[in-house]
Design a protein around this motif. Structure first.
Motif, PDB file in Angstrom:
ATOM      1  N   UNK A 197       3.686   4.762   7.375  1.00 35.92           N
ATOM      2  CA  UNK A 197       3.700   6.018   6.610  1.00 35.92           C
ATOM      3  C   UNK A 197       3.769   7.255   7.500  1.00 35.92           C
ATOM      4  N   UNK A 230      -3.833   8.954  -2.209  1.00 33.97           N
ATOM      5  CA  UNK A 230      -4.192   8.095  -3.329  1.00 33.97           C
ATOM      6  C   UNK A 230      -5.288   7.087  -3.001  1.00 33.97           C
ATOM      7  N   UNK A 270       2.193   1.827  -3.464  1.00 32.58           N
ATOM      8  CA  UNK A 270       1.155   2.375  -4.344  1.00 32.58           C
ATOM      9  C   UNK A 270       1.071   3.890  -4.221  1.00 32.58           C
ATOM     10  N   UNK A 271       1.364   4.392  -3.040  1.00 26.85           N
ATOM     11  CA  UNK A 271       1.244   5.840  -2.809  1.00 26.85           C
ATOM     12  C   UNK A 271       2.593   6.549  -2.835  1.00 26.85           C
ATOM     13  N   UNK A 272       3.626   5.791  -3.143  1.00 27.41           N
ATOM     14  CA  UNK A 272       4.962   6.365  -3.197  1.00 27.41           C
ATOM     15  C   UNK A 272       5.346   7.037  -1.868  1.00 27.41           C
ATOM     16  N   UNK A 273       5.043   6.342  -0.794  1.00 26.08           N
ATOM     17  CA  UNK A 273       5.385   6.853   0.542  1.00 26.08           C
ATOM     18  C   UNK A 273       6.531   6.047   1.129  1.00 26.08           C
ATOM     19  N   UNK A 326       5.138  12.111  -3.186  1.00 27.36           N
ATOM     20  CA  UNK A 326       4.332  11.204  -2.362  1.00 27.36           C
ATOM     21  C   UNK A 326       2.855  11.567  -2.475  1.00 27.36           C
ATOM     22  N   UNK A 327       2.057  10.554  -2.502  1.00 31.19           N
ATOM     23  CA  UNK A 327       0.640  10.772  -2.717  1.00 31.19           C
ATOM     24  C   UNK A 327      -0.148  10.076  -1.620  1.00 31.19           C
ATOM     25  N   UNK A 346       8.175  11.354  -8.761  1.00 23.02           N
ATOM     26  CA  UNK A 346       6.760  11.470  -8.377  1.00 23.02           C
ATOM     27  C   UNK A 346       6.654  11.866  -6.912  1.00 23.02           C
ATOM     28  N   UNK A 383      -4.444   7.256   6.748  1.00 24.41           N
ATOM     29  CA  UNK A 383      -3.073   7.583   6.357  1.00 24.41           C
ATOM     30  C   UNK A 383      -2.994   9.022   5.847  1.00 24.41           C
ATOM     31  N   UNK A 386      -0.978  11.882   7.688  1.00 21.63           N
ATOM     32  CA  UNK A 386       0.218  12.310   6.953  1.00 21.63           C
ATOM     33  C   UNK A 386       0.281  13.843   6.893  1.00 21.63           C
ATOM     34  N   UNK A 435      -0.041   0.116   7.702  1.00 22.99           N
ATOM     35  CA  UNK A 435       0.257   1.121   6.679  1.00 22.99           C
ATOM     36  C   UNK A 435       0.318   2.513   7.312  1.00 22.99           C
ATOM     37  N   UNK A 466       0.844  -1.208   0.000  1.00 22.39           N
ATOM     38  CA  UNK A 466       0.000   0.000   0.000  1.00 22.39           C
ATOM     39  C   UNK A 466       0.879   1.257   0.000  1.00 22.39           C
TER      40      UNK A 466
END
Lengths: 486, 207
Positions: free
Chosen positions: A157, B7, A47-50, B3-4, B1, B183, B187, A153, A44
C-alpha cells in the motif's frame, strides 16, 4: 551506535521519516512476493480500496507450494489448496501490474534464488519479502528483511515498512576454507559460536578474508542463514566479485548506465573507519564440515566432534534443549555424527539450491551411486538453475547416480508440497532449518549440512565426511571409501 | 469509493487481562506454533484450529496434556526465550490471537514475531527468566487465576504479585496511542516517500 557502515548508509538513503511511535518509515526498493504469505495482504488492500503503490518495484514467483514433479505442474494443480493459492497470486499480480514469474516463464523458482540471478537484487537496496530468508539478498550489500503479512500489506500500500534500526555486528571471518569446506559451514560455525538468538537486535556484517574469497553464491548462502542466528538481516559489502556477477544480468543496466549505477553501489559500502556496535572474529582456518545433531541450527558440530552431553551446558535451559534434541534425534552424546543413518537426501533450497551447489555435489556423484535404501531428491532453486545444470549435463550425473531430478521450488525444506519425510525418517539436508516437524513429519529428523555432504551421505546411507569422496576415482580414493559405485 | 487507508479498527490498548497459559521452552519456532502444512489457506480464518497442531496431539491424533489443551479460554500466554524464532509467518501470532491470546509475557522474542504481534495489536512484554518461570508455575497452580498486563505502566499483576516488565518503546507507543496499524500512518506520508524515492538512483520515476 554504528556509523559509516553500509547498513547506516542504506538506511539513511531509504528513511522517509520518523513515525509517531518512534520507528522509522523505510522505503523498500525491492518487494518480493510469493503465494503463501501474500493473499491475505492483497485481501487487506481490497478491504481498504487501496492500490499497490509501487508495482514496478514488486516481483512475484511461486515457490512454497510448487510441485516439483514435472507432470504435477499441470493446471489446475491436483492439490486444491495449492491451486487456490497460485490462482490468487496470478490474479493479484495481474490486477496490480506486478511482474509474475510463473511455471511457464522459465524463470520460476525460490524468490531468494530468482531475484539474485535475474539481477533484481543489487547493492544499496532495501529488500523485503514475506519470508524470513530475505536476508539472503544482503549478499549484494543490501538490507534484506523478512516481514509478516500485515507488513506486506504496508509495503504493497505504501512502499514502506515501519522499522527499528538495529545494531551492527561485524563478523570477521579470518583464514581460508579448506577443500570440501563451504560457505554453509562458515555460517553454521557462526551460529554455533553466537547461538540461535545471538543476533537478536543486530544486523550481521560478514567480512574478512574468508568472506571476501567467496563467490556470490557462497555469500548468498552465508547471508541466507542470518535469521537462523537470530539476525533479521546480514550482508556483505559489495566488491568486484559483486559487480562482475551483476554485469549482464537481465535487470541490471548496461554500458554507461551500469558504470553510473556502480558508483552508487560503491558509495554504500562500509567506510574503512566505520564504527560497529561490536566485532566478533571467527577463524575459518582448519574448519571442518559441520552437521547439526539437534533440533535447532545452533545444535551443530564439526564432523569429528562429539555430540555434546546435556551436562556440558551451564544453563539449565540449554541442558533441557539438549535433552529434548537428543531424545528426538536419537543421537549418542559423546559420539560424533559420523555413521548416523540417513534415509533421505535432499539437495536444494534458498540456502543451497544454486549452480555451484549442484556442481559440488555432482563431483561426488560422478564416481558414486546413491545407497539403495536412500531416497534422494535434487531440487534446483530455480528453473534457471535447472536449465544451467542441464546445459552442463549435471542433471544426468544426478539421475545416473540415483537421484530424482526435480523442478524448482522450496520442496522438502518445509514440505508444503508433496515432498516430505515419512514417520521418523532421517534427512541429510542442504536446507536451513532442522526444527521438529519442519520437513513434514513430526517424527522426522533433519541433519543440516553442505551440498557435498548431502551427496556423500546419499552415497553411503549415513553421515560421512564428504572430503573423503571428492575427486577420488571410481574405485575409491585416499579417504578409504569402502563401497564403490555400482 | 475513495481509498480508505484508515479502515483499520485500531484501538488504544493500554491493558489486557484474563487467565494464563504457560507455553514453556526456549527457541520455540514458528514451525511448531503453526506447521507449514496449514499455511495453504488464503485467509487466516481457520488458523486457531492449527495452533501447535503437532505438539498438542498424541500418536493417535488425540489431544494430549499440552498446556493449550489444559488451559482453554486463556488470554495471556507466558513463554520463555527467543519465542517465535524461525519463519516470518504471521500465521503463528494470528493463530494465537484467534485461539484467544490477547497478550504475551516472555523472556524474549524473535524480532519478526514481535513485529507481527505489534501489527496485530498483541502486546508482547518481557521479564527475566526467574520472573517468567514463577509466573508459569503460578498459572499451573492457579489455572483460573487472573493476570493483567498493564502496557502503559509496564507491569504484570497476578494474585497478590505485581512485577515490572519491559515493553519495547515502539510497541508501547503504538498500542497505547492506538497507532499500531502502520498502513494508515505511512499512507499519509506519500509525498515524503516520493522525495525519498527521487533520490534513489535505482528507482525509475513515475511516468
Amino acid at each position: 551506535m554504528s556509523e559509516g557502515t553500509l547498513y547506516d548508509k542504506v538506511w539513511e538513503r531509504h528513511k522517509v521519516t520518523e513515525l509517531p511511535n518512534g520507528q522509522d518509515q523505510l522505503f523498500i526498493g525491492l518487494h518480493l512476493v510469493h503465494e503463501v504469505t501474500s493473499p491475505q495482504a492483497f485481501g487487506m488492500l481490497r478491504e481498504r480500496d487501496l492500490d499497490v503503490a509501487y508495482p514496478d518495484q514488486t516481483f512475484a514467483t511461486t515457490d512454497h507450494i510448487a510441485p516439483t514433479e514435472a507432470d504435477k505442474r499441470e493446471r489446475p494443480l491436483a492439490d486444491d489448496q495449492a491451486e487456490e493459492m497460485l490462482s490468487a497470486l496470478e490474479r493479484n499480480t495481474s490486477e496490480s501490474g506486478i511482474t509474475f514469474f510463473g511455471f511457464d516463464s522459465g524463470k520460476q523458482g525460490i524468490t531468494h534464488v530468482v531475484a539474485p540471478e535475474l539481477g533484481l537484487s543489487q547493492p544499496g537496496m532495501t529488500v523485503a519479502c514475506g519470508d524470513s530468508h530475505t536476508a539472503t539478498h544482503g549478499a549484494f550489500g543490501s538490507i534484506g528483511v523478512g516481514i509478516g503479512t500485515s507488513q506486506i500489506r504496508d509495503v504493497l500500500a505504501t512502499g514502506c515498512i515501519a522499522a527499528d534500526k538495529q545494531k551492527v555486528r561485524r563478523i570477521e571471518v579470518e583464514g581460508e576454507l579448506g577443500e570440501g569446506v563451504y560457505a554453509k559451514d562458515v555460517i553454521m560455525k557462526v551460529i554455533k559460536d553466537l547461538g540461535v538468538d545471538g543476533g537478536v537486535g543486530h544486523v550481521y556484517e560478514y567480512g574478512g578474508p574468508a568472506i571476501e574469497a567467496l563467490d556470490m553464491e557462497g555469500r548468498l548462502a552465508v547471508c541466507n542463514m542470518s535469521i537462523e542466528g537470530g539476525a533479521r538481516a546480514g550482508y556483505v559489502n559489495p566488491d568486484e566479485t559483486t559487480y562482475e556477477y551483476l554485469r549482464g544480468r537481465e535487470y541490471v543496466p548496461e554500458g554507461e548506465a551500469f558504470e553510473e549505477r556502480k558508483r552508487y553501489w560503491e558509495s554504500v559500502a562500509s567506510d574503512d573507519d566505520a564504527e560497529y556496535d561490536d566485532v566478533v572474529t571467527v577463524d575459518a582456518d582448519g574448519l571442518d564440515p559441520l552437521v547439526t545433531w539437534g533440533i535447532n541450527p545452533g545444535q551443530v558440530v564439526e564432523i569429528d566432534e562429539p555430540v555434546p552431553h546435556p551436562d556440558d551446558f551451564d544453563e539449565r535451559t540449554d541442558r533441557e534443549a539438549a535433552e529434548k534434541a537428543i531424545d528426538h534425534m536419537e543421537v549418542d552424546p559423546g559420539q560424533s555424527m559420523l555413521g548416523y543413518d540417513v534415509d533421505v537426501a535432499f539437495l536444494g533450497t534458498c540456502t543451497n539450491g544454486r549452480l555451484s551447489d549442484f556442481r559440488e555435489a555432482a563431483r561426488i556423484l560422478e564416481n558414486h551411486s546413491v545407497d539403495e535404501d536412500v531416497r534422494a531428491l535434487a531440487v534446483p532453486g530455480s528453473e534457471t538453475v535447472r536449465a544451467q545444470c542441464e546445459a552442463e549435463g549435471i542433471d544426468q550425473t544426478f539421475i545416473e547416480a540415483g537421484f530424482q531430478w526435480r523442478r524448482a521450488g522450496c520442496s522438502m525444506c518445509l514440505a508444503m508440497n508433496d515432498d516430505r519425510l515419512d514417520a521418523g525418517e532421517v534427512c541429510a539436508s542442504s536446507s536451513n532449518r532442522n526444527f521438529v516437524g519442519r520437513q513434514g513429519s513430526k517424527d522426522g529428523r533433519t541433519v543440516l549440512m553442505s551440498p557435498a555432504m548431502v551427496a556423500a551421505a546419499a552415497v553411503e546411507g549415513e553421515v560421512v565426511d564428504a572430503r573423503d569422496y571428492l575427486d577420488d576415482g571410481p574405485t575409491g580414493g585416499a579417504g578409504g571409501v569402502e563401497e564403490v559405485a555400482d | 469509493m475513495a481509498p480508505d487507508a484508515d479502515a483499520s479498527t485500531d484501538q488504544h490498548i493500554t491493558e489486557v487481562s484474563g487467565t494464563g497459559v504457560p507455553i514453556p521452552g526456549d527457541d520455540v519456532d514458528t514451525d511448531q506454533i503453526l506447521p507449514a502444512q496449514f499455511m495453504k489457506e488464503v485467509t487466516f480464518d481457520n488458523m486457531a484450529d492449527y495452533l501447535f497442531y503437532d505438539a498438542r496431539r498424541d500418536e493417535d491424533g488425540e489431544f494430549n496434556d499440552h498446556p493449550l489443551n489444559r488451559f482453554e479460554g486463556a488470554s495471556i500466554a507466558v513463554v520463555n526465550s527467543n519465542f517465535g524464532c524461525g519463519s516470518s509467518r504471521e500465521h503463528a501470532p494470528q493463530a494465537m490471537m484467534r485461539w484467544g491470546v490477547d497478550g504475551v509475557v516472555g523472556e524474549s522474542y524473535a524480532e519478526i514475531f514481535r513485529d507481527n504481534c505489534k501489527s496485530l495489536g498483541i502486546p508482547a512484554v518481557t521479564a527475566d527468566h526467574e520472573t517468567v518461570v514463577e509466573l508459569q508455575e503460578w498459572i499451573e497452580a492457579n489455572p483460573d487465576g487472573h493476570i493483567d498486563i498493564d502496557v502503559e505502566g509496564e507491569t504484570v499483576t497476578y494474585g497478590d504479585t505485581v512485577i515490572d516488565v519491559d515493553v519495547d518503546d515502539a510497541m508501547r507507543e503504538a498500542l497505547v496511542e492506538g497507532i499500531w496499524d502502520t498502513t494508515a500512518l505511512m499512507y499519509s506520508n506519500r509525498s515524503k516517500v516520493d522525495e525519498t524515492v527521487a533520490d534513489l538512483p535505482y528507482v525509475e520515476g513515475d511516468d
